[in-house]
Design an enzyme around this catalytic site. Structure first.
Site, mmCIF file in Angstrom:
data_model
loop_
_atom_site.group_PDB
_atom_site.id
_atom_site.type_symbol
_atom_site.label_atom_id
_atom_site.label_comp_id
_atom_site.label_asym_id
_atom_site.label_seq_id
_atom_site.Cartn_x
_atom_site.Cartn_y
_atom_site.Cartn_z
ATOM 1 N N THR A 143 14.286 -10.223 -36.534
ATOM 2 C CA THR A 143 13.319 -9.784 -35.534
ATOM 3 C C THR A 143 13.804 -8.533 -34.784
ATOM 4 O O THR A 143 14.961 -8.146 -34.869
ATOM 5 C CB THR A 143 13.002 -10.938 -34.549
ATOM 6 O OG1 THR A 143 12.719 -12.120 -35.296
ATOM 7 C CG2 THR A 143 11.823 -10.634 -33.673
ATOM 8 N N THR A 179 8.444 -9.024 -36.129
ATOM 9 C CA THR A 179 9.381 -9.743 -36.983
ATOM 10 C C THR A 179 8.881 -9.898 -38.411
ATOM 11 O O THR A 179 7.670 -9.849 -38.666
ATOM 12 C CB THR A 179 9.656 -11.149 -36.408
ATOM 13 O OG1 THR A 179 10.693 -11.795 -37.142
ATOM 14 C CG2 THR A 179 8.413 -12.009 -36.432
ATOM 15 N N GLU A 238 10.755 -12.480 -39.722
ATOM 16 C CA GLU A 238 11.459 -13.757 -39.580
ATOM 17 C C GLU A 238 12.937 -13.611 -39.917
ATOM 18 O O GLU A 238 13.687 -13.028 -39.137
ATOM 19 C CB GLU A 238 10.799 -14.863 -40.395
ATOM 20 C CG GLU A 238 11.480 -16.227 -40.288
ATOM 21 C CD GLU A 238 11.604 -16.792 -38.880
ATOM 22 O OE1 GLU A 238 12.179 -17.880 -38.731
ATOM 23 O OE2 GLU A 238 11.144 -16.176 -37.912
#
Length: 572
Positions: A390, A408, A410
């Site tokens: 992120t 983001t 992830e």
């Protein structure tokens, strides 16, 4: 011995109580004006892109979106158009809005999405490939934010990112580190290996110039054609095919999944802390309720008198986190699918009652969820381990418009799948992979069209005068609220500059008995004192710290960046 010494001090740490939260989300009667705008980002090249937009007369929204695009190029491990995020915005007149660009599960998704051969996958097993990919939301977020608050032409926002992708950018030490750590995802496909790895299979050395012509070409099309270029036609078909035919964990996604996606304007979550007001992003983000919840639990303690060097202060922060993260794990999910008692979770009376469970001289034996006002449905508890990567960036323009935005894909390099030079996210692993526990449904289970719970916490802080005091946010998975908290407490209670507040250590206590402190920080020296207060399970580790902020001091803007990163703040 230490407990007995601390107890008399702790006994006097009560505050008068919580103020009542204002009903309106308008926080300042008049707009602000600054001599210069300012941006803060995790990479200097992205900060330069934002400052360029401000210098050209753009809004804070324009600057934020240009930074998002530039970060896609130079920080592909963290964010990009293949992912999603959240924006919290002050329009320059004290009116707060929040925009949800979180990724969504495809229509074919079911609660059993991560079940294979009778077993539920672990998060590491689920990350690589198509099963973890949610429908990306960043481009839809960009389009809606720009339509409402942009000043420059859409196409102009893409200029810095296109130049970086076409002409090249140098590998930084941080990027090289992530490439080394995430070889399996960064190099999952031939396109990724060709971009970021040498013929010997090793990540490219620091200082190597990388050019990404496929991304440059796609960004040029997106700049010229707008968001429909992303959500329909060749790009939508390419995403669907890449996910469906992934070499790892192929999953059913269709072009119609992309065509159906919409970013959503949602009501902000605002709550009081002392004479201040804290505003952030509500569900599916858990950041605002977690940050405001911890602050509300701490309200009765005199954190100023304790100070940043007090083990008791950090003990209280950890205890408050344990309680509030327990509530987060039970109640927080996509509010379009689950009844989330948002108002109850940040209600001063509820938090004051929760606060009575903790004490300055000892540790709570167990942190269990409470029953906030408005809680309707019994849900099972789950701790979903969102994987840290992120990025975060902040922009404030001369008119006072302020944007704090977290973006983001992830985990590092997302799912590892690549389309047109950008990585697709692995955001669906932010759902609970196991949908039921003890016969009860988990709130954050997978469902078609649902958006997974997030820890992202882009936050605006308003002073006693009702005017903007601080725009802040962080990256780093479930540690995000803890990072934002230490900045807010540092600025409000400990009277630090935003830069000094970001440099504070972080204590992270996500609901159980384990407390983590960042390696090399000042909290390491406090471990004996924290253990004497009952924190027996303390882990010292390299927490994924990455915060950015801009504060307002006497009418001037000052930037803050995390010393753990390559981030900078720039004025226009």
């Amino acid at each position: 011995m230490l407990r007995s010494l601390l107890a008399p001090l702790a006994a006097g740490l009560l505050l008068a109580g919580c103020a009542t939260a204002p009903k309106s989300v308008s926080t300042a009667p008049n707009s602000s004006a600054f001599a210069h705008g300012m941006v803060s980002a995790a990479d200097p090249r992205a900060a330069d892109a934002g400052a360029e937009m401000l210098h050209a007369g753009g809004s804070a929204t324009d600057a934020a979106l240009a930074m998002l695009l530039a970060l896609n190029v130079v920080e592909p491990q963290s964010s990009g158009v293949g992912g999603g995020g959240f924006m919290v915005l002050d329009d320059g007149k004290g009116h707060v809005e929040t925009l949800d660009g979180r990724e969504a599960a495809p229509k074919a998704a079911t609660p059993e999405w991560f079940k294979m051969n009778g077993q539920y996958l672990s998060v590491p097993q689920a990350i690589p490939g198509g099963l973890s990919v949610g429908v990306p939301g960043n481009v839809a977020l960009m389009a809606q934010a720009h339509e409402r608050y942009g000043k420059l032409p859409w196409k102009q926002l893409f200029g810095p990112a296109i130049k970086l992708a076409r002409d090249g950018f140098a590998v930084t030490p941080r990027m090289r580190q992530f490439l080394d750590r995430a070889r399996g995802t960064a190099g999952l496909t031939a396109d990724g290996r060709a971009l970021y790895f040498g013929a010997d299979g090793e990540p490219l050395p620091v200082g190597t110039t990388i050019r990404n012509p496929a991304l440059a070409a796609f960004l040029e099309k997106l700049a010229a054609g707008g968001p429909k270029v992303f959500y329909s036609g060749a790009n939508a078909a390419a995403i669907a095919e890449t996910v469906s035919k992934s070499p790892r964990n192929p999953a059913p996604m269709t072009a119609s999944d992309l065509g159906a996606y919409h970013a959503k304007w949602r009501a902000p979550v605002c709550a009081p802390y002392r004479a201040y007001r804290i505003c952030g992003m509500g569900p599916p983000a858990s950041g605002a309720t977690t940050v405001s919840g911890v602050l509300g639990v701490l309200e009765r303690f005199d954190m100023t008198a304790l100070g940043k060097d007090s083990p008791v202060a950090w003990h209280l922060i950890a205890e408050a986190e344990r309680l509030v993260y327990a509530d987060r794990d039970r109640y927080l999910a996509d509010s379009d699918f689950v009844s989330v008692p948002v108002a109850g979770l940040v209600a001063p009376d509820y938090l004051a009652a929760r606060s009575q469970l903790i004490a300055p001289d000892r540790t709570l034996p167990a942190a269990t969820p409470g029953t906030p006002p408005g809680a309707q449905v019994a849900q099972a508890d789950t701790l979903t381990p969102d994987v840290p990567s992120t990025t975060h960036f902040v922009a404030v323009d001369r008119s006072g418009q302020a944007v704090t935005q977290t973006s983001t894909v992830e985990s590092s390099f997302g799912s590892g799948l690549m389309v047109s030079g950008y990585y697709l996210n692995n955001e669906l692993t932010d759902f609970s992979l196991v949908p039921d526990r003890d016969g009860k449904p988990v709130a954050n289970r997978v469902e078609p069209g649902k958006r997974p719970r997030s820890s992202m916490a882009p936050t605006l802080v308003y002073g006693p005068d009702g005017k903007l005091r601080l725009a802040v946010g962080a990256a780093g998975g479930a540690t995000i609220p803890a990072q934002v908290l230490r900045v807010i407490i540092g600025v409000i209670d400990w009277k630090l500059s935003v830069q000094d507040a970001i440099a504070l250590p972080v204590i992270y206590a996500p609901g159980g008995t384990t407390v983590s402190v960042d390696k090399g920080g000042a909290l390491e020296a406090m471990i004996p004192a924290l253990k004497a207060l009952g924190h027996d399970d303390i882990v010292v580790r390299e927490l994924p710290l990455k915060a950015n902020a801009v504060e307002v001091v006497n009418g001037e803007l000052h930037g803050g960046t995390d010393p753990h990163t390559e981030g900078v703040a720039r004025s226009d």
